[in-house]
Design an enzyme around this catalytic site. Structure first.
Site, short mmCIF file in Angstrom:
data_model
loop_
_atom_site.label_atom_id
_atom_site.label_comp_id
_atom_site.label_asym_id
_atom_site.label_seq_id
_atom_site.Cartn_x
_atom_site.Cartn_y
_atom_site.Cartn_z
N LYS A 137 0.82 -1.22 0.00
CA LYS A 137 0.00 0.00 0.00
C LYS A 137 0.85 1.27 0.00
CE LYS A 137 -2.13 -0.42 3.91
NZ LYS A 137 -1.69 -1.65 4.52
N ARG A 182 -9.22 0.75 9.48
CA ARG A 182 -8.68 -0.56 9.85
C ARG A 182 -9.69 -1.41 10.61
NH1 ARG A 182 -3.03 0.71 9.29
NH2 ARG A 182 -1.78 -1.16 9.54
N ARG A 184 11.83 -6.29 4.87
CA ARG A 184 11.73 -4.91 5.32
C ARG A 184 12.34 -4.75 6.71
NH1 ARG A 184 5.90 -2.13 5.41
NH2 ARG A 184 5.78 -2.81 7.55
N ARG A 230 12.13 -1.35 11.39
CA ARG A 230 10.95 -0.80 12.04
C ARG A 230 10.62 -1.60 13.30
NH1 ARG A 230 5.73 0.40 8.32
NH2 ARG A 230 4.69 -0.78 9.95
N ARG A 290 0.05 -8.53 13.67
CA ARG A 290 -0.57 -7.58 12.75
C ARG A 290 -1.40 -8.29 11.68
NH1 ARG A 290 4.63 -5.21 11.50
NH2 ARG A 290 3.81 -4.13 9.70
#
Ligand code: ADP
Length: 192
Positions: free
Chosen positions: A13, A88, A127, A133, A144
């Site tokens: 996204k 969400r 990632r 992160r 998640r």
């Protein structure tokens, strides 16, 4: 053009939103980025959100709506927007409808990027290495994804029932996926 981007964490996204922003010349509103900026600034809101985000849980609807209202009060959103990371859950979807109705706006399409879980886990592991992160740990990623299945997937059904959902295959090269999105939304804009 007013777009809502839906998709699991790691579905692409954010990456596609950056390209769409250039293409459509409208702001990209990422609730994850807005929250990370609050965390980085050490604001009271950021302090509240930090642990929740690191765990991979959803920050409260109230905080999100406040942030979003503030963002939509800015002039640059009049021409359109790409909303990434919101809604969400179903309560947020209802809140967004209300917020936009209050502004006399309606979004053009909810675009859902679909990528299978196996590939998502692979992408997020990559990632994690590249960006470090706080919420890309294996545990948080797993959480998640389950939050997405439980709370966010119904949002796609909500938009489908309202005739606003466009589903796009998110597997493939970045350019390929981008082209699919453009084709799906058929903007009246000239490329440029
Ligand atoms: P990803 O899509 O990879 O999970 P985001 O940058 O969209 O990443 O979001 C990161 C985190 O920020 C989420 O896991 C959640 O804790 C918080 N967050 C972002 N958007 C929302 C939202 N609309 N409602 C609640 N929490 C949110």
């Amino acid at each position: 053009m007013r777009l809502v981007l839906l998709g699991a964490p790691g579905s692409g996204k954010g990456t596609q939103a950056v390209r769409l922003k250039e293409y459509l010349q409208v702001p990209h509103i990422s609730t994850g980025d807005l929250l990370r900026a609050e965390v980085a600034a050490g604001s009271p809101l950021g302090l509240q959100a930090k642990e929740v985000m690191a765990r991979g849980d959803l920050v409260s609807d109230e905080i999100l709506l406040g942030m979003l209202k503030e963002r939509f009060s800015r002039e640059d959103t009049r021409a359109g927007f790409i909303l990434d990371g919101y809604p969400r859950n179903l309560a947020q979807a209802a809140a967004l409808d209300q917020l936009l109705a209050g502004l006399g706006q309606k979004f053009d399409a909810a675009v859902q990027l679909v990528v299978d879980n196996e590939q998502i886990i692979e992408r997020l592991a990559g990632r994690a290495k590249a960006e470090g992160r706080a919420d890309d740990t294996p545990e948080s990623v797993r959480h998640r994804l389950s939050v997405y299945d439980e709370k966010t997937a119904p949002v796609a059904d909500f938009y489908r029932q309202h005739g606003q959902l466009t589903v796009v295959n998110g597997v493939g090269a970045l350019d390929e996926v981008f082209a699919r999105i453009i084709e799906a939304i058929h903007p009246d804009h000239e490329v440029g």
